[in-house]
Design a protein around this motif. Structure first.
Motif, PDB file in Angstrom:
ATOM      1  N   ILE A   1       0.833  -1.204   0.000  1.00  0.00           N
ATOM      2  CA  ILE A   1       0.000   0.000   0.000  1.00  0.00           C
ATOM      3  C   ILE A   1       0.868   1.255   0.000  1.00  0.00           C
ATOM      4  CG2 ILE A   1      -1.694   1.314   1.329  1.00  0.00           C
ATOM      5  CD1 ILE A   1      -2.818  -1.335   2.343  1.00  0.00           C
ATOM      6  N   LEU A   2       1.944   1.243   0.778  1.00  0.00           N
ATOM      7  CA  LEU A   2       2.840   2.393   0.851  1.00  0.00           C
ATOM      8  C   LEU A   2       3.483   2.674  -0.508  1.00  0.00           C
ATOM      9  CD1 LEU A   2       4.401   4.569   2.419  1.00  0.00           C
ATOM     10  CD2 LEU A   2       6.100   2.810   2.978  1.00  0.00           C
ATOM     11  N   PHE A   3       4.004   1.639  -1.136  1.00  0.00           N
ATOM     12  CA  PHE A   3       4.648   1.815  -2.432  1.00  0.00           C
ATOM     13  C   PHE A   3       3.632   2.235  -3.503  1.00  0.00           C
ATOM     14  CE2 PHE A   3       8.062  -1.369  -0.981  1.00  0.00           C
ATOM     15  CZ  PHE A   3       8.869  -0.322  -0.540  1.00  0.00           C
ATOM     16  N   ALA A   4       2.423   1.706  -3.392  1.00  0.00           N
ATOM     17  CA  ALA A   4       1.384   2.087  -4.352  1.00  0.00           C
ATOM     18  C   ALA A   4       1.061   3.576  -4.227  1.00  0.00           C
ATOM     19  CB  ALA A   4       0.132   1.251  -4.125  1.00  0.00           C
ATOM     20  N   ILE A   5       0.986   4.069  -2.993  1.00  0.00           N
ATOM     21  CA  ILE A   5       0.714   5.489  -2.770  1.00  0.00           C
ATOM     22  C   ILE A   5       1.828   6.340  -3.364  1.00  0.00           C
ATOM     23  CG2 ILE A   5       0.529   7.284  -1.010  1.00  0.00           C
ATOM     24  CD1 ILE A   5      -0.878   5.226   0.769  1.00  0.00           C
ATOM     25  N   LEU A   6       3.080   5.930  -3.153  1.00  0.00           N
ATOM     26  CA  LEU A   6       4.221   6.692  -3.682  1.00  0.00           C
ATOM     27  C   LEU A   6       4.218   6.719  -5.208  1.00  0.00           C
ATOM     28  CD1 LEU A   6       7.067   5.416  -1.297  1.00  0.00           C
ATOM     29  CD2 LEU A   6       5.897   7.630  -1.229  1.00  0.00           C
ATOM     30  N   ASP A   7       4.037   5.565  -5.829  1.00  0.00           N
ATOM     31  CA  ASP A   7       4.126   5.503  -7.283  1.00  0.00           C
ATOM     32  C   ASP A   7       2.942   6.180  -7.962  1.00  0.00           C
ATOM     33  OD1 ASP A   7       6.386   4.711  -8.544  1.00  0.00           O
ATOM     34  OD2 ASP A   7       6.008   2.575  -8.393  1.00  0.00           O
ATOM     35  N   PHE A   8       1.743   5.932  -7.461  1.00  0.00           N
ATOM     36  CA  PHE A   8       0.588   6.582  -8.074  1.00  0.00           C
ATOM     37  C   PHE A   8       0.540   8.062  -7.752  1.00  0.00           C
ATOM     38  CE2 PHE A   8      -0.772   2.180  -8.500  1.00  0.00           C
ATOM     39  CZ  PHE A   8      -1.260   2.189  -9.792  1.00  0.00           C
ATOM     40  N   GLY A   9       1.184   8.460  -6.645  1.00  0.00           N
ATOM     41  CA  GLY A   9       1.363   9.887  -6.374  1.00  0.00           C
ATOM     42  C   GLY A   9       2.266  10.526  -7.417  1.00  0.00           C
ATOM     43  N   ARG A  10       3.339   9.804  -7.785  1.00  0.00           N
ATOM     44  CA  ARG A  10       4.231  10.280  -8.861  1.00  0.00           C
ATOM     45  C   ARG A  10       3.468  10.392 -10.175  1.00  0.00           C
ATOM     46  NH1 ARG A  10       7.355   6.634 -10.469  1.00  0.00           N
ATOM     47  NH2 ARG A  10       8.575   8.020 -11.789  1.00  0.00           N
ATOM     48  N   LEU A  11       2.622   9.400 -10.448  1.00  0.00           N
ATOM     49  CA  LEU A  11       1.844   9.420 -11.682  1.00  0.00           C
ATOM     50  C   LEU A  11       0.920  10.638 -11.723  1.00  0.00           C
ATOM     51  CD1 LEU A  11       0.873   8.145 -14.308  1.00  0.00           C
ATOM     52  CD2 LEU A  11      -0.711   6.745 -12.959  1.00  0.00           C
ATOM     53  N   GLY A  12       0.239  10.896 -10.611  1.00  0.00           N
ATOM     54  CA  GLY A  12      -0.652  12.051 -10.556  1.00  0.00           C
ATOM     55  C   GLY A  12       0.094  13.376 -10.707  1.00  0.00           C
ATOM     56  N   TYR A  13       1.239  13.462 -10.043  1.00  0.00           N
ATOM     57  CA  TYR A  13       2.044  14.688 -10.145  1.00  0.00           C
ATOM     58  C   TYR A  13       2.516  14.915 -11.574  1.00  0.00           C
ATOM     59  CZ  TYR A  13       6.066  17.777  -9.852  1.00  0.00           C
ATOM     60  OH  TYR A  13       6.958  18.791 -10.081  1.00  0.00           O
ATOM     61  N   ASN A  14       3.020  13.847 -12.201  1.00  0.00           N
ATOM     62  CA  ASN A  14       3.499  13.974 -13.580  1.00  0.00           C
ATOM     63  C   ASN A  14       2.363  14.323 -14.540  1.00  0.00           C
ATOM     64  OD1 ASN A  14       6.533  13.116 -14.110  1.00  0.00           O
ATOM     65  ND2 ASN A  14       5.788  11.849 -12.437  1.00  0.00           N
ATOM     66  N   TRP A  15       1.184  13.797 -14.289  1.00  0.00           N
ATOM     67  CA  TRP A  15       0.026  14.088 -15.128  1.00  0.00           C
ATOM     68  C   TRP A  15      -0.280  15.590 -15.086  1.00  0.00           C
ATOM     69  CZ3 TRP A  15      -5.035  10.736 -15.015  1.00  0.00           C
ATOM     70  CH2 TRP A  15      -5.911  11.190 -16.002  1.00  0.00           C
TER      71      TRP A  15
END
Length: 226
Positions: free
Chosen positions: A14-28
Motif C-alpha cells: 500500500i505504501l509503495f502504491a501510494i508513492l508511485d501513483f502519487g508520482r503518476l498524478g504529479y506527472n500528469w
C-alpha cells in the motif's frame, strides 16, 4: 513476529502504491501544464513544422469571386487546407526562427515533463480550421501540443478527432520506480497488448495518459493580398 510478517507485506504494498501513483498524478498535472505552456508559446511564434504557409492561400475560385479578405468560413473549400505535425526535436531546418522557437519552447517546459522525456517526446500539430482566417491573411490554424512516446512500446494514441488521416504517435510510457512493479508482475499483471510489466531488470511500464492541449494561432499581422 508471524503477525508482523503477514501484515508488513500488505503495508509495504500500500505504501509503495501510494508513492508511485502519487508520482503518476504529479506527472500528469505538471505535463498538462507543460502542454498548455508549449501551445501558448507556439501560437505566437513562427510555425515549428516545415511546409506550413505563412498566409491563407485561395484553394478555389478567382480573385473576383473570393477577393483578399474573404473569410475562409464564407464557403467550403475557399482557403487551402494545410495540416502538419512534427516533433519538437524536428523544427523546420530551413527556418532559423522555427529552430529558435523550438528551443525556447522546450527550455520552458522541460522542468515540467516526466523523467526521461526529451524534445522528441513533444509533438506540435497545426490543423486547418475554416472558422479562422481569411484569404490572404496570416495562416491561423489550431495548434496542439501533445506528449508522445519515442517508440511504440505502450500502444498508440486514438485517431485525432475530426482528422482521421493525422499521424498516430506512440503513447509515452510511465515507469514505476518502486517494487510495486515486481509485485504486480508476480501477481500476473500483464498487459493484453504486450506492454512490459517488469522482468527483474526493468521497471514495469504503463501507458501515460494521452495529454494534449489545443489553442488557435493568434493573428497579429496585416496579411498580404491573396
Amino acid at each position: 513476529m508471524v503477525e508482523f510478517a503477514v501484515v508488513i507485506a500488505l503495508f509495504l504494498l500500500i505504501l509503495f502504491a501510494i508513492l508511485d501513483f502519487g508520482r503518476l498524478g504529479y506527472n500528469w498535472v505538471s505535463t498538462e501544464k507543460a502542454m498548455q505552456r508549449a501551445t501558448r508559446i507556439a501560437s505566437v511564434r513562427p510555425p515549428i513544422c516545415a511546409n506550413i504557409p505563412l498566409h491563407h492561400r485561395r484553394e478555389e475560385g478567382t480573385s473576383a469571386e473570393y477577393p483578399a479578405g474573404t473569410l475562409c468560413s464564407a464557403n467550403n473549400g475557399i482557403c487551402q487546407q494545410v495540416n502538419r505535425s512534427c516533433r519538437l526535436s524536428e523544427p523546420n531546418a530551413a527556418s532559423l526562427e522555427a529552430q529558435a522557437a523550438a528551443v525556447e519552447i522546450f527550455d520552458l517546459i522541460e522542468p515540467l515533463l516526466p523523467q526521461g522525456a526529451t524534445s522528441a517526446n513533444v509533438v506540435l500539430r497545426y490543423n486547418y480550421d475554416r472558422n479562422l482566417g481569411f484569404v490572404g491573411g496570416p495562416y491561423v490554424p489550431n495548434i496542439t501540443a501533445e506528449l508522445v512516446g519515442a517508440q511504440n512500446v505502450c500502444g498508440t494514441q486514438d485517431p485525432v478527432e475530426g482528422d482521421e488521416d493525422a499521424p498516430r504517435y506512440p503513447l509515452f510510457c510511465f515507469e514505476f520506480m518502486t517494487p510495486l512493479s515486481a509485485l504486480a508482475s508476480t501477481a500476473g499483471a500483464a498487459n493484453a497488448d504486450g506492454i512490459p510489466t517488469g522482468d527483474g531488470t526493468n521497471a514495469a511500464r504503463i501507458p501515460f495518459p494521452d495529454i494534449s492541449v489545443t489553442l488557435p494561432a493568434e493573428d497579429m499581422n496585416l496579411g498580404t493580398r491573396g
